[in-house]
Scaffold this active site. Sequence first.
Site, PDB file in Angstrom:
ATOM      1  N   CYS A  17      -8.002  -5.928   5.043  1.00  0.00           N
ATOM      2  CA  CYS A  17      -7.357  -4.726   5.403  1.00  0.00           C
ATOM      3  C   CYS A  17      -8.203  -3.908   6.769  1.00  0.00           C
ATOM      4  CB  CYS A  17      -7.012  -3.621   4.463  1.00  0.00           C
ATOM      5  SG  CYS A  17      -8.038  -2.937   3.564  1.00  0.00           S
ATOM      6  N   HIS A  69      -7.925   0.959   0.637  1.00  0.00           N
ATOM      7  CA  HIS A  69      -6.735   0.155   1.518  1.00  0.00           C
ATOM      8  C   HIS A  69      -6.541   0.973   2.722  1.00  0.00           C
ATOM      9  CE1 HIS A  69      -4.052  -3.235   2.357  1.00  0.00           C
ATOM     10  NE2 HIS A  69      -3.243  -2.584   2.679  1.00  0.00           N
ATOM     11  N   HIS A  81      -0.450  -3.900   8.165  1.00  0.00           N
ATOM     12  CA  HIS A  81      -1.776  -4.124   7.348  1.00  0.00           C
ATOM     13  C   HIS A  81      -1.895  -5.398   6.863  1.00  0.00           C
ATOM     14  CE1 HIS A  81      -0.002  -3.623   3.259  1.00  0.00           C
ATOM     15  NE2 HIS A  81       1.048  -3.481   4.074  1.00  0.00           N
TER      16      HIS A  81
END
Length: 110
Positions: A17, A69, A81
């Site tokens: 990510c 994240h 993402h």
Amino acid sequence: LGVPYVWAGTSPGGFDCSGFVYYVYKQNGYTTNRTAASLFSDGAYVDRSQLQPGDVICFYSGSYGYIGHCGIYIGDGQFIHASSSAGQVVIDSLSEGYYNSHYYGARRIV
């Protein structure tokens, strides 16, 4: 879209990510921190109601409340993402259950 999720990946061969965010900004002439947690110290804080395309969005993981994240807001309540659960780069909605309930905050880099 569709690029494989690779832990610690920072190239079109595979991204995690924060590696995805790092790569996208680097390709556009900006330097960011490399980890999801450290990205939250880059740029300026943005209220959720003021999100603009290009803002970095961070989410907390589990019940510990740490940032685990991140992704890039693309407008219309969506973000792109590198998703470990999907195994690739995807677009998701901020209003979806997990992402809505684990939203931590956003930063404007540009």
